[in-house]
Design an enzyme around this catalytic site. Sequence first.
Site, PDB file in Angstrom:
ATOM      1  N   SER A   1       0.847  -1.187   0.000  1.00  0.00           N
ATOM      2  CA  SER A   1       0.000   0.000   0.000  1.00  0.00           C
ATOM      3  C   SER A   1       0.883   1.238   0.000  1.00  0.00           C
ATOM      4  CB  SER A   1      -0.899   0.012   1.245  1.00  0.00           C
ATOM      5  OG  SER A   1      -1.463   1.281   1.464  1.00  0.00           O
TER       6      SER A   1
ATOM      7  N   ARG B   1     -25.887  -5.453 -45.045  1.00  0.00           N
ATOM      8  CA  ARG B   1     -24.676  -4.877 -44.461  1.00  0.00           C
ATOM      9  C   ARG B   1     -25.085  -3.872 -43.389  1.00  0.00           C
ATOM     10  NH1 ARG B   1     -21.742  -6.949 -46.361  1.00  0.00           N
ATOM     11  NH2 ARG B   1     -20.488  -6.146 -48.083  1.00  0.00           N
TER      12      ARG B   1
END
Length: 441
Positions: free
Chosen positions: A273, A312
């Site tokens: 930490s 498409r």
Amino acid sequence: MVPGLDGLFSQVFSRGGAAAEVTDAAWLAAMLDVEAALACAQAGLGIVPEAAAEAVGAACDPELFDLAEIGRLAARTANPVVPLVAALREQVPAGLRRYVHHGATSQDVNDTAMMLLARRALTQILGDLRAAADACAGLAGRHRDTVMAGRTLLQQAVPVTFGLKAAGWLTALHRSHARLTALRLPVQYGGAAGTLSVLGERGHEVPPRLAAELELAAPVVPWHTDRTPVAELACALGVTAGALGKIATDVKLLAQTEVGEVAEPSAPGRGGSSAMPHKRNPVGAVSALACVQRVPGLVASVLDGMLAEHERAAGSWQAEWETVGELLRLTGSAASWLREVLEGLTVDAGRMRANLELTLGLPMAENVVARLGGTPQARELVDAACARAAAERRPLKEVLLAGSGLGLSEQELDSVLDPARALGSAGAFVDRALERSREDR
């Protein structure tokens, strides 16, 4: 360092082999592989000259192309294949240029390249899943009879074994591995609108040859706007990520200071930490979860893209490109993190037993009721004893012996309150999971 994987967050979200298979450079290489394979397949059918296939194959070298320039020009057509094909033709002798990208449309190359990338990335993911599953099998076997508290709704329930928990992880990983292995990743070749009209009546002969060249599946028909293959891939990755996330969640909870039943592998600086020197954070589980929690939205995006228009799609198909790459990268990263966690996981059996004893025998109340025949009267007596034990912070055995009217001797109570005697089929389930694992191998 792989180009594109040296960013600030890359070592968290791009861990493992899959990430290198979905970079921009990997996309370019896959598109060129498709173009080369297409020319080769067509030459094998006599549709284009053999010299054309040789020329195209020689020109499909990623080192010959400017990735950044192709990306810049792609903005003009919303598609990188258009500038790529133009650049590729420049690398081929003038007399053979018309055979480059013959009969194909841009989506044919993009879709097939995406399937090729997926196959390559999945090879890496499957390797990490298999190794993680092997680690789970080892944990399940070693801790088949290691008693711990089962927890439901985050509260102690009845005793289980750590082996059973690991066996659950194992079977989930095996199912994910099987699901990903069973995916059919098809080539795409349909031309302008799925008819391959440029090739006359021979177009349908090409996809099987193209599939063989690329070691992909051959589709029945072009799937330009049937996005099922992409959706199935996305969903399988989503389920796999969920399975990995469940394991990471268990590990982070079991590693809490107040629980302390497992610990991740340690190394200098790992889990530290910036403010608290004493910390040993479960960074592997945390990192896996950070990857996994990004996955559901990506899967939803792919599913939304199934609503394609006519022959498409306009926008939804294009949205898949980076999305599928992200899914492969994040799931692969989570698998890599969990593999490391599971292969180095430390299990504290003593702490597991001590935590189970914190509840003073109360998790064994169900076993007491069962020993007494499971009648409503037995349940009422045991409920009252449990309430008194909890209120007075006294062991359940002591309360039961102090005149509960159950008619059980101290020796009988010792037996019925022993967690190791109340594990049901836990051992059999572990054995079954391990046997299935051996069969799957």
